[in-house]
Write a protein that holds these residues in place. Structure first.
Motif, short mmCIF file in Angstrom:
data_model
loop_
_atom_site.label_atom_id
_atom_site.label_comp_id
_atom_site.label_asym_id
_atom_site.label_seq_id
_atom_site.Cartn_x
_atom_site.Cartn_y
_atom_site.Cartn_z
N LEU A 1 -35.28 36.41 -12.20
CA LEU A 1 -34.93 37.36 -12.07
C LEU A 1 -36.01 38.29 -11.61
O LEU A 1 -35.59 38.58 -9.69
N LEU A 2 -37.13 38.63 -11.70
CA LEU A 2 -37.84 38.54 -10.96
C LEU A 2 -38.57 37.92 -9.92
O LEU A 2 -38.38 38.43 -8.93
N ALA B 1 -38.34 36.86 -3.84
CA ALA B 1 -38.42 36.39 -3.20
C ALA B 1 -37.02 36.76 -1.72
O ALA B 1 -37.15 36.73 -0.36
N VAL B 2 -36.40 37.50 -2.52
CA VAL B 2 -35.26 38.52 -1.90
C VAL B 2 -36.22 39.48 -1.04
O VAL B 2 -36.21 39.56 0.40
N LYS B 3 -36.90 40.10 -1.10
CA LYS B 3 -37.79 41.10 -0.81
C LYS B 3 -38.41 40.39 0.10
O LYS B 3 -38.65 40.98 1.30
N ALA B 4 -39.30 39.03 0.18
CA ALA B 4 -40.12 38.99 1.31
C ALA B 4 -39.38 38.00 2.74
O ALA B 4 -39.63 38.94 3.34
#
Length: 124
Positions: A23-24, A29-32
Motif C-alpha cells: 500500500l505504501l 507511485a500515485v503521488k509521483a
C-alpha cells in the motif's frame, strides 16, 4: 498446538507487513504520477525538456593486426640481439647433465681370434 499456533501468527504478521508495504508503494507511485500544482506562469519559466543525449566516441588509437605484428617482430629482433637466438639449445645445460659414456670409442666388431663380442656375453 503451541508451535502450530506460533507459526500461524508469524505467517499472518508477515502477510500484514507485506500488505502495508504494498500500500505504501502504491501510494508513492500515485503521488509521483500526479502533476504538480504550480501556476501556468511557473511552468512556462521552467527549462525546456531535455533531449536525449547522444554520446559519440571516436575510434581509439589501437594498432591493427599488421602494426601489432610488426611491433612484436621488432621487439623479438631487439631481444635476440641482446640475449641471443632463443631457438638454439643451451649447450651448457647439456654438458652439465651429460653422463660420460664408458663404451664410447669401443668397437663392437668381433675379434678374429675370439668367439665373443665385446660388451656381450659369450655364446656358451
Amino acid at each position: 498446538m503451541g508451535a502450530k499456533h506460533m507459526r500461524l501468527m508469524l505467517e499472518a504478521g508477515l502477510l500484514l507487513l507485506f500488505a502495508v508495504l504494498f500500500l505504501l508503494m502504491a501510494a508513492l507511485a500515485v503521488k509521483a504520477q500526479q502533476p504538480d500544482a504550480q501556476p501556468q506562469g511557473a511552468k512556462a519559466q521552467q527549462q525546456p525538456a531535455m533531449e536525449d543525449e547522444i554520446i559519440v566516441r571516436g575510434r581509439r588509437n589501437e594498432p591493427d593486426f599488421q602494426e601489432e605484428w610488426e611491433h612484436h617482430r621488432k621487439e623479438f629482433d631487439r631481444l635476440s640481439k641482446i640475449y641471443g637466438d632463443p631457438f638454439t639449445p643451451n649447450r651448457r645445460s647439456d654438458r652439465m647433465t651429460d653422463t660420460p659414456n664408458p663404451d664410447k670409442g669401443k668397437s663392437v666388431m668381433r675379434s678374429p681370434s675370439s668367439d665373443t663380442v665385446q660388451g656381450r656375453p659369450s655364446r656358451d
